[in-house]
Design a protein around this motif. Structure first.
Motif, PDB file in Angstrom:
ATOM      1  N   MET A  85       0.844  -1.204   0.000  1.00 57.72           N
ATOM      2  CA  MET A  85       0.000   0.000   0.000  1.00 57.72           C
ATOM      3  C   MET A  85       0.875   1.248   0.000  1.00 57.72           C
ATOM      4  SD  MET A  85      -1.051   2.554   2.232  1.00 57.72           S
ATOM      5  CE  MET A  85      -1.792   2.482   3.839  1.00 57.72           C
ATOM      6  N   LYS A  86       0.510   2.204  -0.813  1.00 59.77           N
ATOM      7  CA  LYS A  86       1.255   3.467  -0.815  1.00 59.77           C
ATOM      8  C   LYS A  86       0.299   4.631  -0.578  1.00 59.77           C
ATOM      9  CE  LYS A  86       1.284   3.500  -5.909  1.00 59.77           C
ATOM     10  NZ  LYS A  86       0.682   2.162  -6.082  1.00 59.77           N
ATOM     11  N   ILE A  87       0.882   5.704  -0.103  1.00 60.28           N
ATOM     12  CA  ILE A  87       0.108   6.916   0.138  1.00 60.28           C
ATOM     13  C   ILE A  87       0.647   7.986  -0.795  1.00 60.28           C
ATOM     14  CG2 ILE A  87      -0.535   8.655   1.840  1.00 60.28           C
ATOM     15  CD1 ILE A  87       0.088   6.552   3.996  1.00 60.28           C
ATOM     16  N   ILE A  88      -0.245   8.489  -1.618  1.00 62.65           N
ATOM     17  CA  ILE A  88       0.129   9.539  -2.565  1.00 62.65           C
ATOM     18  C   ILE A  88      -0.455  10.836  -2.029  1.00 62.65           C
ATOM     19  CG2 ILE A  88      -0.163  10.346  -4.942  1.00 62.65           C
ATOM     20  CD1 ILE A  88      -0.894   7.075  -5.237  1.00 62.65           C
ATOM     21  N   CYS A  89       0.382  11.810  -1.813  1.00 68.61           N
ATOM     22  CA  CYS A  89      -0.083  13.090  -1.261  1.00 68.61           C
ATOM     23  C   CYS A  89       0.042  14.173  -2.327  1.00 68.61           C
ATOM     24  CB  CYS A  89       0.753  13.499  -0.058  1.00 68.61           C
ATOM     25  SG  CYS A  89       0.674  12.357   1.316  1.00 68.61           S
ATOM     26  N   ILE A  90      -1.032  14.914  -2.479  1.00 61.79           N
ATOM     27  CA  ILE A  90      -1.032  16.024  -3.424  1.00 61.79           C
ATOM     28  C   ILE A  90      -0.662  17.293  -2.662  1.00 61.79           C
ATOM     29  CG2 ILE A  90      -2.414  17.301  -5.103  1.00 61.79           C
ATOM     30  CD1 ILE A  90      -2.080  14.261  -5.748  1.00 61.79           C
ATOM     31  N   GLY A  91       0.251  18.044  -3.220  1.00 60.43           N
ATOM     32  CA  GLY A  91       0.631  19.326  -2.628  1.00 60.43           C
ATOM     33  C   GLY A  91       0.018  20.461  -3.427  1.00 60.43           C
ATOM     34  N   ARG A  92      -0.201  21.583  -2.781  1.00 53.58           N
ATOM     35  CA  ARG A  92      -0.611  22.823  -3.489  1.00 53.58           C
ATOM     36  C   ARG A  92      -1.870  22.626  -4.335  1.00 53.58           C
ATOM     37  NH1 ARG A  92       5.563  24.666  -5.213  1.00 53.58           N
ATOM     38  NH2 ARG A  92       6.402  24.515  -3.118  1.00 53.58           N
ATOM     39  N   ASN A  93      -2.921  22.096  -3.708  1.00 55.60           N
ATOM     40  CA  ASN A  93      -4.161  21.890  -4.453  1.00 55.60           C
ATOM     41  C   ASN A  93      -5.259  22.865  -4.061  1.00 55.60           C
ATOM     42  OD1 ASN A  93      -5.604  20.589  -6.475  1.00 55.60           O
ATOM     43  ND2 ASN A  93      -6.454  19.056  -5.082  1.00 55.60           N
ATOM     44  N   TYR A  94      -4.938  23.791  -3.147  1.00 55.77           N
ATOM     45  CA  TYR A  94      -5.914  24.824  -2.752  1.00 55.77           C
ATOM     46  C   TYR A  94      -5.202  26.179  -2.821  1.00 55.77           C
ATOM     47  CZ  TYR A  94      -9.013  21.219  -0.796  1.00 55.77           C
ATOM     48  OH  TYR A  94      -9.844  20.147  -0.630  1.00 55.77           O
ATOM     49  N   ALA A  95      -5.781  27.097  -3.583  1.00 52.24           N
ATOM     50  CA  ALA A  95      -5.127  28.396  -3.795  1.00 52.24           C
ATOM     51  C   ALA A  95      -4.862  29.121  -2.474  1.00 52.24           C
ATOM     52  CB  ALA A  95      -5.998  29.256  -4.711  1.00 52.24           C
ATOM     53  N   ASN A  96      -5.812  29.037  -1.521  1.00 55.30           N
ATOM     54  CA  ASN A  96      -5.610  29.806  -0.280  1.00 55.30           C
ATOM     55  C   ASN A  96      -4.453  29.256   0.559  1.00 55.30           C
ATOM     56  OD1 ASN A  96      -6.938  27.520   0.722  1.00 55.30           O
ATOM     57  ND2 ASN A  96      -8.726  28.637   1.476  1.00 55.30           N
ATOM     58  N   HIS A  97      -4.144  27.960   0.424  1.00 54.16           N
ATOM     59  CA  HIS A  97      -2.987  27.392   1.139  1.00 54.16           C
ATOM     60  C   HIS A  97      -1.684  27.752   0.417  1.00 54.16           C
ATOM     61  CE1 HIS A  97      -0.356  24.752   3.359  1.00 54.16           C
ATOM     62  NE2 HIS A  97      -0.097  24.024   2.295  1.00 54.16           N
TER      63      HIS A  97
END
Ligand code: MG
Length: 203
Positions: free
Chosen positions: A1-13
């Motif tokens: 099992m792997k965990i894929i994390c998305i970065g920078r997907n919300y403009a306010n963050h």
């Protein structure tokens, strides 16, 4: 099992961290050893003085797929949950400055809180899914999937060009604004669509 994390997907963050708005999704991985065991507190790691919470909607992949077309992406998940992408912000800043990978800051033991999952058909409109994080009873992060730069289906299509998705893989879909530090004895409560997804203690 792997965990894929998305970065920078919300403009306010992106704005709150002074990051550059990406032209395509940014992703990184956490190993399975990053998952915080159920009912365990989160222990602040000794190598950081500034660990931040990032609450994120989590998608659980239900079958193997590669080069998934966006219009079929919805067939690759039927459960959605909520989690925290704990980030050693001080370590991440050092990595960014040196142009190094982020794993030390992002992939450490316990850095992935994975809360309860809910069948997607029980959650209403997945493109307008509200979620929140309370710290010690105070609302610290609040978001809706409507504010994502890339939707869940777009992310699955994008990531599966590079990585084969497998049953049980998790995609952390990015955090809205409001990220902040944790200290010992903090209590974190996450809700999605008004339902409790996790409650953890910081030690
Ligand atoms: Mg994150």
């Amino acid at each position: 099992m792997k965990i894929i994390c998305i970065g920078r997907n919300y403009a306010n963050h992106i704005n709150e961290l002074g990051s550059e708005r990406p032209l395509e999704p940014v992703f990184f991985l956490k190993p399975d050893s990053a998952v915080l065991p159920k009912k365990m507190p989160f222990f602040i790691p000794p190598f950081s003085d500034n660990v931040h919470f990032e609450v994120e909607v989590v998608v659980k992949i239900n079958k193997v797929g590669k080069y998934i077309d966006q219009k079929f992406a919805h067939k690759y998940y039927d459960e959605i949950g909520l989690g925290i992408d704990f980030t050693a912000r001080d370590v991440q800043e050092q990595c960014k400055e040196k142009g190094l990978p982020w794993e030390k800051a992002k992939a450490f033991d316990g850095s992935a809180v994975v809360g309860s999952f809910f069948k997607k058909h029980t959650l209403g409109d997945l493109c307008k899914l509200p979620f929140s994080l309370h710290k010690n009873g105070n609302l610290v992060q609040e978001g809706t999937t409507e504010s994502m730069l890339w939707s869940v289906d777009e992310l699955i299509a994008y990531v599966s060009q590079f990585l084969t998705l497998k049953k049980g893989d998790l995609i952390f879909t990015g955090t809205p604004s409001g990220v902040g530090p944790v200290t010992k004895e903090d209590q974190l409560l996450g809700t999605i669509n008004g339902q409790k997804a996790f409650e953890i203690k910081v030690k």
